[in-house]
Design an enzyme around this catalytic site. Structure first.
Site, PDB file in Angstrom:
ATOM      1  N   TYR A   1       0.852  -1.206   0.000  1.00  0.00           N
ATOM      2  CA  TYR A   1       0.000   0.000   0.000  1.00  0.00           C
ATOM      3  C   TYR A   1       0.879   1.244   0.000  1.00  0.00           C
ATOM      4  O   TYR A   1       0.644   2.177  -0.789  1.00  0.00           O
ATOM      5  CB  TYR A   1      -0.948   0.005   1.209  1.00  0.00           C
ATOM      6  CG  TYR A   1      -1.786   1.273   1.255  1.00  0.00           C
ATOM      7  CD1 TYR A   1      -2.761   1.516   0.287  1.00  0.00           C
ATOM      8  CD2 TYR A   1      -1.579   2.240   2.244  1.00  0.00           C
ATOM      9  CE1 TYR A   1      -3.508   2.688   0.307  1.00  0.00           C
ATOM     10  CE2 TYR A   1      -2.334   3.402   2.273  1.00  0.00           C
ATOM     11  CZ  TYR A   1      -3.291   3.630   1.306  1.00  0.00           C
ATOM     12  OH  TYR A   1      -4.028   4.793   1.309  1.00  0.00           O
TER      13      TYR A   1
ATOM     14  N   PRO B   1      -3.449  12.720   2.964  1.00  0.00           N
ATOM     15  CA  PRO B   1      -3.968  12.695   4.342  1.00  0.00           C
ATOM     16  C   PRO B   1      -3.355  11.602   5.213  1.00  0.00           C
ATOM     17  O   PRO B   1      -2.926  10.563   4.722  1.00  0.00           O
ATOM     18  CB  PRO B   1      -5.467  12.395   4.155  1.00  0.00           C
ATOM     19  CG  PRO B   1      -5.735  12.392   2.682  1.00  0.00           C
ATOM     20  CD  PRO B   1      -4.426  12.131   2.022  1.00  0.00           C
TER      21      PRO B   1
HETATM   22  P1  NDP Z   1     -13.469   4.349   1.094  1.00  0.00           P
HETATM   23  O1  NDP Z   1     -13.274   2.869   1.135  1.00  0.00           O
HETATM   24  O2  NDP Z   1     -14.488   4.943   1.982  1.00  0.00           O
HETATM   25  O3  NDP Z   1     -13.723   4.820  -0.411  1.00  0.00           O
HETATM   26  C1  NDP Z   1     -12.982   4.277  -1.468  1.00  0.00           C
HETATM   27  C2  NDP Z   1     -13.622   4.639  -2.793  1.00  0.00           C
HETATM   28  O4  NDP Z   1     -12.812   4.131  -3.856  1.00  0.00           O
HETATM   29  C3  NDP Z   1     -15.003   4.052  -2.946  1.00  0.00           C
HETATM   30  O5  NDP Z   1     -15.875   5.013  -3.478  1.00  0.00           O
HETATM   31  C4  NDP Z   1     -14.790   2.908  -3.924  1.00  0.00           C
HETATM   32  O6  NDP Z   1     -15.945   2.759  -4.747  1.00  0.00           O
HETATM   33  C5  NDP Z   1     -13.634   3.442  -4.764  1.00  0.00           C
HETATM   34  N1  NDP Z   1     -12.926   2.354  -5.424  1.00  0.00           N
HETATM   35  C6  NDP Z   1     -12.151   1.404  -4.827  1.00  0.00           C
HETATM   36  N2  NDP Z   1     -11.735   0.534  -5.755  1.00  0.00           N
HETATM   37  C7  NDP Z   1     -12.252   0.933  -6.943  1.00  0.00           C
HETATM   38  C8  NDP Z   1     -12.174   0.433  -8.265  1.00  0.00           C
HETATM   39  N3  NDP Z   1     -11.469  -0.659  -8.572  1.00  0.00           N
HETATM   40  N4  NDP Z   1     -12.836   1.079  -9.247  1.00  0.00           N
HETATM   41  C9  NDP Z   1     -13.561   2.183  -8.946  1.00  0.00           C
HETATM   42  N5  NDP Z   1     -13.663   2.721  -7.732  1.00  0.00           N
HETATM   43  C10 NDP Z   1     -13.013   2.084  -6.735  1.00  0.00           C
HETATM   44  O7  NDP Z   1     -12.019   4.959   1.438  1.00  0.00           O
HETATM   45  P2  NDP Z   1     -11.473   6.464   1.463  1.00  0.00           P
HETATM   46  O8  NDP Z   1     -12.516   7.432   1.115  1.00  0.00           O
HETATM   47  O9  NDP Z   1     -10.743   6.622   2.726  1.00  0.00           O
HETATM   48  O10 NDP Z   1     -10.376   6.367   0.298  1.00  0.00           O
HETATM   49  C11 NDP Z   1     -10.313   7.275  -0.779  1.00  0.00           C
HETATM   50  C12 NDP Z   1      -8.851   7.517  -1.134  1.00  0.00           C
HETATM   51  O11 NDP Z   1      -8.210   8.137  -0.027  1.00  0.00           O
HETATM   52  C13 NDP Z   1      -8.047   6.251  -1.433  1.00  0.00           C
HETATM   53  O12 NDP Z   1      -7.198   6.508  -2.524  1.00  0.00           O
HETATM   54  C14 NDP Z   1      -7.217   6.052  -0.162  1.00  0.00           C
HETATM   55  O13 NDP Z   1      -6.019   5.364  -0.426  1.00  0.00           O
HETATM   56  C15 NDP Z   1      -6.968   7.501   0.218  1.00  0.00           C
HETATM   57  N6  NDP Z   1      -6.598   7.747   1.590  1.00  0.00           N
HETATM   58  C16 NDP Z   1      -7.390   7.349   2.628  1.00  0.00           C
HETATM   59  C17 NDP Z   1      -7.011   7.607   3.932  1.00  0.00           C
HETATM   60  C18 NDP Z   1      -7.814   7.129   5.094  1.00  0.00           C
HETATM   61  O14 NDP Z   1      -7.254   7.075   6.220  1.00  0.00           O
HETATM   62  N7  NDP Z   1      -9.091   6.812   4.931  1.00  0.00           N
HETATM   63  C19 NDP Z   1      -5.799   8.356   4.225  1.00  0.00           C
HETATM   64  C20 NDP Z   1      -5.028   8.722   3.069  1.00  0.00           C
HETATM   65  C21 NDP Z   1      -5.443   8.447   1.810  1.00  0.00           C
HETATM   66  P3  NDP Z   1     -16.620   1.352  -5.150  1.00  0.00           P
HETATM   67  O15 NDP Z   1     -16.265   0.365  -4.073  1.00  0.00           O
HETATM   68  O16 NDP Z   1     -18.076   1.655  -5.254  1.00  0.00           O
HETATM   69  O17 NDP Z   1     -15.998   1.052  -6.453  1.00  0.00           O
HETATM   70  C1  8X3 Z   2      -4.351   5.750   4.626  1.00  0.00           C
HETATM   71  C2  8X3 Z   2      -3.698   6.190   5.888  1.00  0.00           C
HETATM   72  O1  8X3 Z   2      -1.870   5.635   7.584  1.00  0.00           O
HETATM   73  O2  8X3 Z   2      -3.398   3.841   6.966  1.00  0.00           O
HETATM   74  O3  8X3 Z   2      -3.617   6.052   3.499  1.00  0.00           O
HETATM   75  O4  8X3 Z   2      -1.732   4.571   5.451  1.00  0.00           O
HETATM   76  S1  8X3 Z   2      -2.638   4.998   6.473  1.00  0.00           S
END
Ligand code: NDP
Ligand code: 8X3
Length: 252
Positions: free
Chosen positions: A153, A183
């Site tokens: 990841y 974030p």
């Molecule tokens: P969620 O799991 O709440 O949302 C993830 C979103 O990504 C969903 O809408 C999902 O939609 C979509 N997604 C995942 N795989 C696919 C795919 N193959 N095709 C299309 N859409 C896809 O997580 P977050 O909102 O937290 O994550 C959003 C982004 O933020 C990610 O890139 C994550 O790495 C990043 N992030 C998150 C952090 C955290 O602590 N939460 C911190 C830093 C970064 P669906 O399943 O309907 O396809």
């Molecule tokens: C998501 C935040 O700290 O789990 O990207 O990698 S962390």
């Protein structure tokens, strides 16, 4: 038409919060994700509340033909995309490399790196043609640091960090802004996905401190787009106050 923002992964978490934030500012939206019923529900909610135009596109960002078909078949007025938010992504599993699940690795690499590239490849030429645009990649603190068991990841988010820089260099001659928002811990479905539906384990990640909320990320993402055209935020790291680094948290 109003300004158009395309948000990948708008069915949950940060993407959905961005959709709500940009809609509240009168942007028209293209929202994407695999869960069609969630896209439809969000479309109805935002149309009703903000009277915007909204186009839900139901595809998996890992399927390169589907991505290029979806963008190529947009009606002309929807091709004038001002803002692309490459948000769709996930962590799958949290294992040392010697116990890693190879399917999980493939899924993270295919979604977080290749999906972002497919989207950017399809949309950058449209932005070049219109002479402006803003690409915002959702990176992570995991793209700045590496933590135990985060191996693949973290590597995918380091790739997002590098790609953001590379894409900015490639597009600078076309007046296109390229930003990364990175974030720390945000309470979304992220950990539920990482731990494959184990809500108990997922809940522990956010216990004992106040994590970021998806709305916090939506707010700064929107802010980045509001600056004058000659100003670009290249990289914005945003953390919960209780999180000093990927691994150092102050928990009560
Ligand atoms: P969620 O799991 O709440 O949302 C993830 C979103 O990504 C969903 O809408 C999902 O939609 C979509 N997604 C995942 N795989 C696919 C795919 N193959 N095709 C299309 N859409 C896809 O997580 P977050 O909102 O937290 O994550 C959003 C982004 O933020 C990610 O890139 C994550 O790495 C990043 N992030 C998150 C952090 C955290 O602590 N939460 C911190 C830093 C970064 P669906 O399943 O309907 O396809
Ligand atoms: C998501 C935040 O700290 O789990 O990207 O990698 S962390």
């Amino acid at each position: 038409m109003n300004k158009i923002a395309l948000i990948t992964g708008a069915t949950s978490g940060i993407g959905r919060a961005c959709a709500r934030r940009f809609a509240s500012e009168g942007h028209d939206l293209i929202i994407t994700g695999r869960r069609k019923e969630r896209l439809d529900k969000l479309s109805s909610e935002l149309k009703e509340k903000y009277n915007i135009n909204i186009l839900p596109l139901n595809f998996d960002v890992r399927m390169r033909e589907k991505v290029s078909e979806a963008i190529a078949s947009l009606p002309d007025k929807w091709k004038e995309i001002d803002i692309l938010i490459n948000n769709a992504g996930l962590a799958a599993g949290l294992n040392p490399v010697q116990k890693g699940v190879i399917d999980d690795w493939e899924q993270m690499i295919d979604t977080n790196i290749k999906g972002l590239l497919y989207m950017t490849r399809a949309i950058a030429p449209l932005m070049i043609q219109q002479g402006h645009g803003h690409i915002i990649n959702i990176g992570s603190i995991a793209g700045k640091e590496v933590y135990p068991n985060g191996n693949v990841y973290c590597a995918t988010k380091h790739a997002v960090d590098a790609l953001t820089k590379g894409i900015r260099i490639d597009l600078v001659h076309h007046g296109i802004r390229v930003s990364q928002i990175a974030p720390g811990a945000v309470e979304t479905e992220f950990s539920e996905v990482r731990f494959k539906g184990d809500t108990e384990k997922a809940g522990q990640v956010y216990k004992g401190y106040e994590p970021l909320h998806a709305e916090d990320i939506a707010e700064v993402t929107y802010y980045v787009t509001t600056l004058p055209a000659h100003v670009t935020i290249n990289d914005l790291v945003i953390m919960p106050t209780a999180q000093a680094s990927a691994t150092v948290m102050h928990k009560e």
